[in-house]
Design a protein around this motif. Structure first.
Motif, PDB file in Angstrom:
ATOM      1  N   GLU A  45      39.018  -2.290 -99.458  1.00  0.00           N
ATOM      2  CA  GLU A  45      40.166  -2.129-100.415  1.00  0.00           C
ATOM      3  C   GLU A  45      40.449  -0.613-100.674  1.00  0.00           C
ATOM      4  N   MET A  46      40.548   0.052 -99.405  1.00  0.00           N
ATOM      5  CA  MET A  46      40.807   1.561 -99.444  1.00  0.00           C
ATOM      6  C   MET A  46      42.364   1.559 -99.073  1.00  0.00           C
ATOM      7  N   SER A  47      42.937   2.618 -99.519  1.00  0.00           N
ATOM      8  CA  SER A  47      44.386   2.810 -99.445  1.00  0.00           C
ATOM      9  C   SER A  47      44.527   3.367 -97.908  1.00  0.00           C
ATOM     10  N   PHE A  87      28.874  18.176-101.048  1.00  0.00           N
ATOM     11  CA  PHE A  87      30.289  17.467-101.080  1.00  0.00           C
ATOM     12  C   PHE A  87      30.966  17.667-102.015  1.00  0.00           C
ATOM     13  N   GLY A  88      30.611  18.001-103.448  1.00  0.00           N
ATOM     14  CA  GLY A  88      31.567  18.210-104.450  1.00  0.00           C
ATOM     15  C   GLY A  88      32.064  17.236-105.030  1.00  0.00           C
ATOM     16  N   ASP A  89      32.897  16.559-104.044  1.00  0.00           N
ATOM     17  CA  ASP A  89      33.518  15.288-104.598  1.00  0.00           C
ATOM     18  C   ASP A  89      33.104  14.103-104.113  1.00  0.00           C
ATOM     19  N   GLU A  90      33.082  12.910-104.910  1.00  0.00           N
ATOM     20  CA  GLU A  90      32.414  11.735-104.559  1.00  0.00           C
ATOM     21  C   GLU A  90      33.344  11.068-103.567  1.00  0.00           C
ATOM     22  N   GLU A  91      34.703  11.187-103.333  1.00  0.00           N
ATOM     23  CA  GLU A  91      35.423  10.545-102.322  1.00  0.00           C
ATOM     24  C   GLU A  91      35.334  11.062-101.006  1.00  0.00           C
ATOM     25  N   SER A 122      43.328   6.909 -93.450  1.00  0.00           N
ATOM     26  CA  SER A 122      43.886   8.042 -92.431  1.00  0.00           C
ATOM     27  C   SER A 122      42.880   9.296 -92.529  1.00  0.00           C
ATOM     28  N   ALA A 123      42.241   9.550 -93.722  1.00  0.00           N
ATOM     29  CA  ALA A 123      41.490  10.718 -93.929  1.00  0.00           C
ATOM     30  C   ALA A 123      39.947  10.501 -93.282  1.00  0.00           C
ATOM     31  N   ILE A 124      39.397   9.024 -93.455  1.00  0.00           N
ATOM     32  CA  ILE A 124      38.401   8.879 -93.044  1.00  0.00           C
ATOM     33  C   ILE A 124      38.359   8.737 -91.313  1.00  0.00           C
ATOM     34  N   LEU A 125      39.491   8.011 -90.898  1.00  0.00           N
ATOM     35  CA  LEU A 125      39.415   7.711 -89.397  1.00  0.00           C
ATOM     36  C   LEU A 125      40.084   9.049 -88.707  1.00  0.00           C
ATOM     37  N   GLU A 126      40.431   9.978 -89.709  1.00  0.00           N
ATOM     38  CA  GLU A 126      41.166  11.202 -88.920  1.00  0.00           C
ATOM     39  C   GLU A 126      42.393  10.843 -88.155  1.00  0.00           C
TER      40      GLU A 126
END
Length: 185
Positions: A146-148, A59-63, A153-157
């Motif tokens: 509490e997500m932006s 994953f490299g990135d935690e987000e 939008s990134a998670i739900l594509e």
């Protein structure tokens, strides 16, 4: 050679336990908000971590890792919703209050105020549960996790403009439904 395998296994289990400790509550809340059933939500979270363990993804990135876990959780919910067994179920789940109700102010107020706050939180959660899944997902991720809008939008594509409009429409529906519930005139 056996010592190396044991060390690798221990390292993998330690990493998995770290991720479970970090993300399990959030993933459970998301699955529960979607399914309305504790057992299904627990199964989905377990399957999510199984998929994480099976994945050899770096994953490299935690987000990115967090987004991947949420996406797998939502896909698990969708998979259960589409199953023939779930569509034939007649028991409508009762939403529970899963989110922390205590606050620093709670000890300073009387039991009546605390009870009223708990009832309001329950009413809002039930209203969120009754929203269509599209709005329920964005409302839950925005307010409870509490997500932006960008993260959602990134998670739900989905496009950020789509998420923004779904948040707006979800709020309007919630406002209307909650107003009807408390409007006794």
């Amino acid at each position: 050679m056996d010592t190396i395998m044991i060390q690798d296994t221990t390292r993998i289990h330690g990493k998995l336990q770290e991720k479970i400790d970090c993300y399990s509550d959030m993933l459970f809340k998301i699955a529960y908000a979607r399914m309305g059933n504790r057992a299904d939500a627990e199964d989905i979270v377990q399957e999510t971590f199984y998929q994480y363990l099976k994945s050899s993804k770096d994953f490299g990135d935690e987000e990115y890792e967090k987004a991947w876990l949420i996406r797998v959780t939502l896909n698990g919910c969708r998979k259960i919703w589409r199953s023939g067994f779930y569509r034939r179920r007649s028991d409508a789940p009762e939403p529970e209050i899963l989110f922390s109700e205590g606050s620093a102010e709670a000890g300073e107020r009387g039991p009546e105020e605390a009870f009223l706050d708990k009832e309001k939180a329950r009413a809002v959660l039930e209203a969120v549960w009754k929203l269509p899944a599209t709005y329920r997902d964005v409302i839950h991720l925005f307010y409870y996790e509490e997500m932006s809008v960008k993260e959602i939008s990134a998670i739900l594509e989905r496009k950020t403009s789509t998420v923004t409009s779904q948040l707006t429409r979800g709020r309007e529906i919630l406002k209307k439904n909650l107003k009807e519930e408390y409007d006794f005139a």
